[in-house]
Design a protein around this motif. Structure first.
Motif, PDB file in Angstrom:
ATOM      1  N   SER A  27       1.142  39.063 107.249  1.00 45.44           N
ATOM      2  CA  SER A  27       2.093  39.062 106.125  1.00 45.44           C
ATOM      3  C   SER A  27       3.529  39.000 106.619  1.00 45.44           C
ATOM      4  CB  SER A  27       1.880  40.310 105.264  1.00 45.44           C
ATOM      5  OG  SER A  27       0.598  40.307 104.676  1.00 45.44           O
ATOM      6  N   GLU A  28       3.807  39.709 107.713  1.00 45.43           N
ATOM      7  CA  GLU A  28       5.162  39.703 108.286  1.00 45.43           C
ATOM      8  C   GLU A  28       5.523  38.303 108.787  1.00 45.43           C
ATOM      9  OE1 GLU A  28       7.597  42.057 111.796  1.00 45.43           O
ATOM     10  OE2 GLU A  28       5.877  43.056 110.857  1.00 45.43           O
ATOM     11  N   LEU A  29       4.585  37.631 109.435  1.00 49.21           N
ATOM     12  CA  LEU A  29       4.827  36.259 109.888  1.00 49.21           C
ATOM     13  C   LEU A  29       5.045  35.326 108.704  1.00 49.21           C
ATOM     14  CD1 LEU A  29       2.085  36.017 112.667  1.00 49.21           C
ATOM     15  CD2 LEU A  29       4.560  35.940 113.068  1.00 49.21           C
ATOM     16  N   GLN A  30       4.270  35.558 107.655  1.00 48.40           N
ATOM     17  CA  GLN A  30       4.376  34.724 106.450  1.00 48.40           C
ATOM     18  C   GLN A  30       5.741  34.884 105.787  1.00 48.40           C
ATOM     19  OE1 GLN A  30       1.663  35.673 103.117  1.00 48.40           O
ATOM     20  NE2 GLN A  30       0.957  33.557 103.259  1.00 48.40           N
ATOM     21  N   ALA A  31       6.331  36.068 105.921  1.00 45.73           N
ATOM     22  CA  ALA A  31       7.611  36.353 105.271  1.00 45.73           C
ATOM     23  C   ALA A  31       8.816  35.989 106.132  1.00 45.73           C
ATOM     24  CB  ALA A  31       7.674  37.834 104.899  1.00 45.73           C
ATOM     25  N   THR A  32       8.564  35.445 107.322  1.00 49.23           N
ATOM     26  CA  THR A  32       9.647  35.160 108.270  1.00 49.23           C
ATOM     27  C   THR A  32       9.793  33.660 108.484  1.00 49.23           C
ATOM     28  OG1 THR A  32       9.117  37.224 109.422  1.00 49.23           O
ATOM     29  CG2 THR A  32      10.557  35.662 110.563  1.00 49.23           C
ATOM     30  N   THR A  33      11.038  33.174 108.396  1.00 51.02           N
ATOM     31  CA  THR A  33      11.308  31.765 108.689  1.00 51.02           C
ATOM     32  C   THR A  33      12.004  31.643 110.037  1.00 51.02           C
ATOM     33  OG1 THR A  33      13.378  31.910 107.448  1.00 51.02           O
ATOM     34  CG2 THR A  33      11.440  31.069 106.281  1.00 51.02           C
ATOM     35  N   GLY A  34      12.118  30.435 110.528  1.00 54.83           N
ATOM     36  CA  GLY A  34      12.696  30.193 111.847  1.00 54.83           C
ATOM     37  C   GLY A  34      11.806  29.224 112.601  1.00 54.83           C
ATOM     38  N   LYS A  35      12.265  28.759 113.736  1.00 58.68           N
ATOM     39  CA  LYS A  35      11.500  27.791 114.512  1.00 58.68           C
ATOM     40  C   LYS A  35      10.578  28.512 115.480  1.00 58.68           C
ATOM     41  CE  LYS A  35      11.863  23.839 117.639  1.00 58.68           C
ATOM     42  NZ  LYS A  35      10.606  23.294 117.117  1.00 58.68           N
ATOM     43  N   LEU A  36       9.300  28.144 115.434  1.00 58.75           N
ATOM     44  CA  LEU A  36       8.310  28.702 116.359  1.00 58.75           C
ATOM     45  C   LEU A  36       8.175  27.768 117.558  1.00 58.75           C
ATOM     46  CD1 LEU A  36       6.068  30.993 116.630  1.00 58.75           C
ATOM     47  CD2 LEU A  36       4.471  29.212 115.875  1.00 58.75           C
ATOM     48  N   THR A  37       8.350  28.314 118.745  1.00 57.50           N
ATOM     49  CA  THR A  37       8.237  27.537 119.977  1.00 57.50           C
ATOM     50  C   THR A  37       6.840  27.713 120.564  1.00 57.50           C
ATOM     51  OG1 THR A  37      10.586  27.853 120.444  1.00 57.50           O
ATOM     52  CG2 THR A  37       9.191  27.181 122.287  1.00 57.50           C
ATOM     53  N   ILE A  38       6.197  26.614 120.943  1.00 61.08           N
ATOM     54  CA  ILE A  38       4.879  26.697 121.578  1.00 61.08           C
ATOM     55  C   ILE A  38       5.054  27.231 122.997  1.00 61.08           C
ATOM     56  CG2 ILE A  38       2.866  25.377 122.353  1.00 61.08           C
ATOM     57  CD1 ILE A  38       3.479  23.362 120.119  1.00 61.08           C
TER      58      ILE A  38
END
Length: 317
Positions: free
Chosen positions: A246-257
């Motif tokens: 849920s915390e990840l779902q509520a957070t925006t930003g660029k995810l780096t592989i």
């Protein structure tokens, strides 16, 4: 912009680490994992009382039925309920008290698969979950030969990981947060980002497997915060609690592989010779963290299994 969970799902298979069906439904993971502690938590909730009642009722007229039989059925009942809401697989755990008994673990794995099949669930949708002791790994090796896929859990070291890969196990669950817990307590300090020793352990295992072309896939598990998850983006699978999903779902930003078969972030050692038991035992013994956390994990899962049995026993009267 997509949230972090949406981005993570593009590079990693996201798995829900929960026995709570309602939480799983809300987050749309591909797979789900359970363990005795998670089943116990869910079994105490009123909305799942029917799953317990069903397990008890199935054995009401059988004179030779045991609490063990009812608990096995309960594990499968939860698994079947969860599988209604995930397209992939469920991991169901063998009783932790069998962690040092290869033959009993094999028989329990076969029994759980049989119960799933009686419920109309194909074995391809189930992973039998065992502790990554030598005996658990040998049990999984035999089950794999029978076409029963396994998930080796309570994994804290490269030694355990290599033994699983050499046994051609389908999937391993190296723990992240519990490794962090041990180092925080031992060294009296916190760790962040890529310095997290749990993150470093999973990264090293992932790179070693990919460099040496093992078929076994890596599913990071036991997370304490979203930072650990972000540092392992790109791992084959990650099993994550509903709260952190849920915390990840509520957070925006660029995810780096961070993890990729083509670009290892560590310099993994050359492929080691297959381990025998005495070498496995010695290497594990030399790793104080892995030895302590494996033993602690088995004890705690066994304790929760006993509490679950008492709950079932009280409701069976």
């Amino acid at each position: 912009m997509m949230n972090l969970l949406e981005q993570l799902k593009q590079v990693t298979t996201v798995v829900a680490d929960s026995g709570d069906v309602d939480s799983i439904k809300a987050l749309n993971p591909v797979d789900a994992t359970t363990n005795p502690s998670l089943i116990l938590q869910a079994a105490k909730l009123p909305q799942y009382q029917h799953l317990i009642n069903d397990a008890i009722a199935r054995f009401a007229d059988k004179d030779n039925a045991t609490i063990d039989d009812i608990c096995d059925q309960l594990i499968v009942n939860f698994g079947c309920e969860i599988l209604k809401h995930v397209p992939g697989r469920i991991s169901s755990e063998v009783d932790a008290r069998l962690s040092f008994d290869t033959q009993a673990s094999i028989e329990k794995g076969r029994k759980l698969i049989s119960l799933y099949q009686e419920a109309g669930i194909k074995k391809e949708r189930v992973l039998i979950k065992l502790a990554a002791t030598w005996q658990g790994i040998k049990a999984a090796e035999q089950l794999e030969k029978e076409g029963i896929a396994c998930n080796l859990t309570l994994l804290f070291s490269m030694t355990q990981a290599i033994a699983c890969a050499e046994a051609n196990i389908t999937l391993i669950s190296p723990f992240v947060g519990r490794i962090l817990d041990w180092y925080k307590k031992t060294e009296g300090r916190d760790f962040e980002g890529s310095d997290d020793p749990g993150v470093q352990s999973v990264t090293a295992i992932y790179d070693y497997f990919k460099q040496n072309n093992y078929n076994t896939v890596v599913m990071g598990a036991s997370f304490r915060n979203t930072s650990e998850i972000i540092e392992l983006a790109g791992c084959d699978l990650l099993t994550i609690s509903p709260a952190l999903l849920s915390e990840l779902q509520a957070t925006t930003g660029k995810l780096t592989i961070k993890l990729s078969p083509e670009n290892p972030s560590t310099n993994p050692p050359s492929k080691q010779a297959p381990l025998d038991q005495k070498t496995f035992d010695w290497q594990l013994n030399e790793n104080a963290m892995a030895t302590e956390k494996l033993s602690e994990g088995i004890r705690n899962f066994a304790k929760d299994q006993l509490i679950l049995e008492e709950l079932v026993r009280s409701l069976s009267k």
